[in-house]
Design an enzyme around this catalytic site. Structure first.
Site, PDB file in Angstrom:
ATOM      1  N   HIS A   1       1.454  -0.362 -34.686  1.00  0.00           N
ATOM      2  CA  HIS A   1       2.106   0.859 -35.453  1.00  0.00           C
ATOM      3  C   HIS A   1       0.937   2.061 -34.929  1.00  0.00           C
ATOM      4  CE1 HIS A   1       5.053  -0.763 -38.415  1.00  0.00           C
ATOM      5  NE2 HIS A   1       5.347  -1.272 -37.249  1.00  0.00           N
TER       6      HIS A   1
ATOM      7  N   GLU B   1      -0.870   4.045 -36.611  1.00  0.00           N
ATOM      8  CA  GLU B   1      -1.941   3.848 -37.626  1.00  0.00           C
ATOM      9  C   GLU B   1      -3.007   2.702 -37.274  1.00  0.00           C
ATOM     10  OE1 GLU B   1       1.116   3.982 -38.455  1.00  0.00           O
ATOM     11  OE2 GLU B   1       1.593   4.725 -40.619  1.00  0.00           O
TER      12      GLU B   1
END
Lengths: 166, 166
Positions: free
Chosen positions: B52, B54
């Site tokens: 992802h 992040e």
């Protein structure tokens, strides 16, 4: 290789973590009797707080798939994860994202467990089979030794005897 | 650089994800006006369902720290995360593990959100400051375009207008 043999291997990785002054959690990925990946917590040595044993094993499989041009999902769907401590919320979701078949753990994780603290399976359409309480006392002993060794005056870790997980 | 400027940058990373046929989520790590890391979802291109936006940014910071022998915690503690969609449970816990200062997000993540589905802050002794609903409609538009583009007959994604997060 049965659950106890696999947990023995996972515990040996946990002991390796303890010797390296890491939170002692060990993990084995297997398909049938074949070991696909094995690792332990490496948070301190990598200075990366996301390097839990499970994440390290996931990355080993992905590296293998990448090097050999194999589609990861075709591998992960058959993988049994054997880990000494119930996966935390982060790892539980990561293991489900990659699509492992089942997770067998030793003792519960009362602080961050992806079943005990919050049942991550509830927010996923499909989820791996989960089973706990396999040689739980051995896994707990490692954690106790770590926390007592780090700080002799530390309170006892909040690790309770595992309950059966449905 | 204010929240809207940072979210503009995050949205541009989200658009880059959309062009690459990834779930369009973009993320910026900053300290003051300095951009420390920027990334987007790369799940499909890496064939790694944990990549992802992040997590990619976390790894960029850790690589910088490793290359320059800087202790990661001294960097992460000042980092503001600006991400187009509320971090999922996995990312919310990972961001807290590395110790970021705050997370500003665009639209809510009704399926996996680390606040909306389960409030991950509840199981942590300390947690980052969290704020949502910053240019939420732009982030939602990207998601809608992705899901409509993937499958014209797909049901509308379950993305609701964001609510203020305390």
């Amino acid at each position: 290789m049965n659950s106890d043999n696999l947990m023995d291997l996972a515990l040996s990785k946990g002991r390796e973590a303890l010797e390296a002054q890491e939170v002692p959690v060990g993990c084995i990925f297997s398909i049938g009797s074949e070991i696909i990946a094995e690792s332990r917590n490496t948070v301190n040595e990598t200075r990366n707080p996301t390097r839990h044993a499970e994440i390290n094993c996931i990355d080993q499989v992905l590296k293998y798939c990448n090097d050999n041009n194999v589609e990861p999902l075709t591998i992960f769907k058959d993988i049994r994860v054997t880990v000494t401590v119930e996966p935390c919320i982060m790892c539980a979701q990561a293991l489900n994202n990659v699509g492992v078949a089942e997770v067998i753990y030793g003792c519960v994780n009362d602080r961050f467990g992806g079943k005990t603290v919050f049942d991550v399976s509830k927010v996923n359409d499909k989820f791996y089979r989960l089973e706990g309480d396999v040689m739980a006392s051995n896994a707990m002993d490692l954690l106790k030794r770590f926390y007592e060794g780090t700080n002799p005056s530390a309170p006892k870790p909040k690790i309770k005897k595992n309950k059966e997980v449905k």
